[in-house]
Design an enzyme around this catalytic site. Structure first.
Site, PDB file in Angstrom:
ATOM      1  N   ALA A  86       0.791  -1.241   0.000  1.00  0.00           N
ATOM      2  CA  ALA A  86       0.000   0.000   0.000  1.00  0.00           C
ATOM      3  C   ALA A  86       0.816   1.280   0.000  1.00  0.00           C
ATOM      4  CB  ALA A  86      -1.024   0.039   1.140  1.00  0.00           C
ATOM      5  N   ALA A  87       2.162   1.164  -0.121  1.00  0.00           N
ATOM      6  CA  ALA A  87       2.968   2.398  -0.262  1.00  0.00           C
ATOM      7  C   ALA A  87       2.530   3.132  -1.526  1.00  0.00           C
ATOM      8  CB  ALA A  87       4.454   2.078  -0.317  1.00  0.00           C
ATOM      9  N   GLY A  88       2.318   2.358  -2.601  1.00  0.00           N
ATOM     10  CA  GLY A  88       1.873   2.960  -3.860  1.00  0.00           C
ATOM     11  C   GLY A  88       0.490   3.594  -3.724  1.00  0.00           C
TER      12      GLY A  88
HETATM   13  P1  ADP Z   1       4.438   0.262  -5.631  1.00  0.00           P
HETATM   14  O1  ADP Z   1       4.179  -0.215  -4.237  1.00  0.00           O
HETATM   15  O2  ADP Z   1       3.205   0.716  -6.337  1.00  0.00           O
HETATM   16  O3  ADP Z   1       5.317  -0.628  -6.452  1.00  0.00           O
HETATM   17  P2  ADP Z   1       6.705   1.898  -4.842  1.00  0.00           P
HETATM   18  O4  ADP Z   1       7.285   0.693  -4.187  1.00  0.00           O
HETATM   19  O5  ADP Z   1       7.523   2.608  -5.863  1.00  0.00           O
HETATM   20  O6  ADP Z   1       5.264   1.620  -5.459  1.00  0.00           O
HETATM   21  O7  ADP Z   1       6.343   2.905  -3.651  1.00  0.00           O
HETATM   22  C1  ADP Z   1       5.591   4.071  -3.849  1.00  0.00           C
HETATM   23  C2  ADP Z   1       6.267   5.241  -3.149  1.00  0.00           C
HETATM   24  O8  ADP Z   1       6.319   4.994  -1.743  1.00  0.00           O
HETATM   25  C3  ADP Z   1       7.703   5.494  -3.592  1.00  0.00           C
HETATM   26  O9  ADP Z   1       7.756   6.388  -4.692  1.00  0.00           O
HETATM   27  C4  ADP Z   1       8.322   6.107  -2.329  1.00  0.00           C
HETATM   28  O10 ADP Z   1       8.068   7.501  -2.316  1.00  0.00           O
HETATM   29  C5  ADP Z   1       7.553   5.439  -1.201  1.00  0.00           C
HETATM   30  N1  ADP Z   1       8.290   4.268  -0.692  1.00  0.00           N
HETATM   31  C6  ADP Z   1       8.098   2.965  -0.997  1.00  0.00           C
HETATM   32  N2  ADP Z   1       8.976   2.162  -0.356  1.00  0.00           N
HETATM   33  C7  ADP Z   1       9.745   2.981   0.407  1.00  0.00           C
HETATM   34  C8  ADP Z   1      10.846   2.769   1.311  1.00  0.00           C
HETATM   35  N3  ADP Z   1      11.326   1.547   1.578  1.00  0.00           N
HETATM   36  N4  ADP Z   1      11.405   3.870   1.888  1.00  0.00           N
HETATM   37  C9  ADP Z   1      10.953   5.106   1.650  1.00  0.00           C
HETATM   38  N5  ADP Z   1       9.916   5.368   0.793  1.00  0.00           N
HETATM   39  C10 ADP Z   1       9.324   4.327   0.184  1.00  0.00           C
END
Ligand code: ADP
Length: 307
Positions: A250-252
Site C-alpha cells: 500500500a505504499a503505492g
Molecule cells: P508500488 O508499491 O506501487 O510498487 P513503490 O514501491 O515505488 O510503489 O512505492 C511508492 C512510493 O512509496 C515510492 O515512490 C516512495 O516515495 C515510497 N516508498 C516505498 N517504499 C519505500 C521505502 N522503503 N522507503 C521510503 N519510501 C518508500
C-alpha cells in the site's frame, strides 16, 4: 476549503493467511494464521486521501453480501461519501486470497466479483460528483471502459485526472491523452511503454508515454523516491524519505492518494510529489494496507524533518 477528490475504483476484502510456506497445487499446508482486512486499490487510495484531509467520494460496486456491507462501513467510518457505491445483486463482493510465507513472499488470487461489474452507467450516475471534483483518481482494478468513461467525464469538465496504472495492462491512447498525471512504478511504466528490453531506459520509457498523450509522468522508485517527467521537458528526481521500512504494501496507494490531495491543494507537481513520497514512506513503516495509511499530522512531521 478541503480539496474534493473522487475515486472510481475497486473495493476488496483481503483474506490473508500467514503460513510456513505457500502450498503447491494439490497440497495442504497446516499451521497458518488468518487475518481479514479491507483492501482494493481504489478503496485504499480513497482512504489515503481522506486521512490527509480531502473530501472524498468513492464510486464503486460491492456485492449484496456481508463482506460488501463491511467494506462500505469501513469507508463510511473514514468520512468517505459512499452514496455512489452500488450493490450488485448477481456478483459477490471482491475478494483477494493472500498467502504470505515466512520469508514475506506472497501468492495472491483475486476474485474481482462486483468490481468487474462497475459500469459506465455507474460512472454516469456519479457524473455530478466527478464534474465538481478537483481531482479524479483512477486505477485499473475495474473494467477499462468504466475507467475510460470516468476520465472522459472529468476531462470534459476540466477536472485533473490522475491514473495509477496498476495492475499494469496495455492502455489505449484514447485514455492516455486524458490523463494529466500517470503514476506507474518502474515495471508498470515499462509494460505500458512496450519498448524492447534494452531500449527501455527510464527516460525512453517516459518519453514513449508522453508521446502517447500523457502530460506528466511520476514513476515511483520505491525507497529511491520518484522521477517526474513532463511533456514540457522537465525532469526531476524527488528523493525518497529515509525510514525503517517493514512492509511496503500500500505504499503505492498512499502515494497516489496523497498526490491527489496535494495537487488539489496547489499547482506545484514537484511539491506534490514530495508530499506523496512522504506518504509512501510512512506507509512502508507499518504492516498491512489500511492501518499503514498515514494521517496528516504524521506527514507534516516527516516533511518538516526534511529527511
Ligand atoms: P508500488 O508499491 O506501487 O510498487 P513503490 O514501491 O515505488 O510503489 O512505492 C511508492 C512510493 O512509496 C515510492 O515512490 C516512495 O516515495 C515510497 N516508498 C516505498 N517504499 C519505500 C521505502 N522503503 N522507503 C521510503 N519510501 C518508500
Amino acid at each position: 476549503m478541503s480539496p474534493r477528490i473522487v475515486v472510481v475504483g475497486s473495493s476488496n476484502t483481503d483474506m490473508v493467511v500467514r503460513l510456513p510456506r505457500i502450498p503447491e497445487a494439490g497440497e495442504t499446508v497446516l499451521g497458518g494464521s488468518f487475518l481479514r482486512a479491507d483492501g482494493g486499490k481504489g478503496a485504499n487510495q480513497a482512504v489515503a486521501a481522506a486521512r490527509l484531509g480531502a473530501e472524498v467520494t468513492f464510486v464503486g460496486r460491492v456485492g449484496a453480501d456481508e463482506l460488501g456491507e463491511r467494506a462500505v462501513a469501513g469507508l463510511r467510518d473514514e468520512g468517505i461519501d459512499v452514496s455512489h457505491v452500488s450493490r450488485d445483486e448477481k456478483e459477490p463482493s471482491g475478494v483477494a486470497l493472500i498467502f504470505v510465507d515466512e520469508r514475506g513472499e506472497n501468492a495472491i488470487a483475486v476474485a474481482p466479483g462486483a468490481n468487474a461489474a462497475l459500469s459506465e452507467d455507474d460512472v454516469e450516475r456519479a457524473g455530478g460528483a466527478i464534474e465538481t471534483a478537483d481531482v479524479l483518481l483512477l486505477q485499473l482494478e475495474t473494467p477499462l471502459p468504466t475507467v475510460e468513461r470516468a476520465a472522459a467525464v472529468a476531462a470534459a469538465a476540466g477536472v485533473t485526472v490522475i491514473l495509477n496504472p496498476a495492475p499494469a495492462q496495455p492502455l489505449p491512447d484514447s485514455l492516455l491523452y486524458r490523463v494529466d498525471v500517470l503514476t506507474p512504478n518502474e515495471g508498470e511504466a515499462r509494460l505500458l511503454a512496450a519498448l524492447p528490453g534494452d531500449d527501455a531506459t527510464r527516460e525512453a520509457t517516459a518519453g514513449r508515454l508522453l508521446e502517447r498523450g500523457v502530460r506528466r509522468i511520476v514513476v515511483t522508485l520505491g525507497a529511491a523516491g520518484a522521477l517526474v517527467i513532463t511533456r514540457a521537458g522537465e525532469e526531476q528526481l524527488v528523493e525518497g524519505f529515509s525510514v525503517d521500512a517493514v512492509d511496503t504494501t500500500a505504499a503505492g496507494d498512499a502515494f497516489s492518494g496523497a498526490l491527489a490531495v496535494a495537487l488539489a491543494e496547489g499547482p506545484s507537481l514537484a511539491e506534490a510529489v514530495r508530499f506523496a513520497c512522504a506518504a509512501g514512506a510512512v506507509a512502508a513503516t507499518a504492516r498491512g494496507a489500511r492501518p499503514s495509511l498515514p494521517r496528516r499530522e504524521r506527514l507534516e512531521l516527516l516533511l518538516a524533518s526534511g529527511r
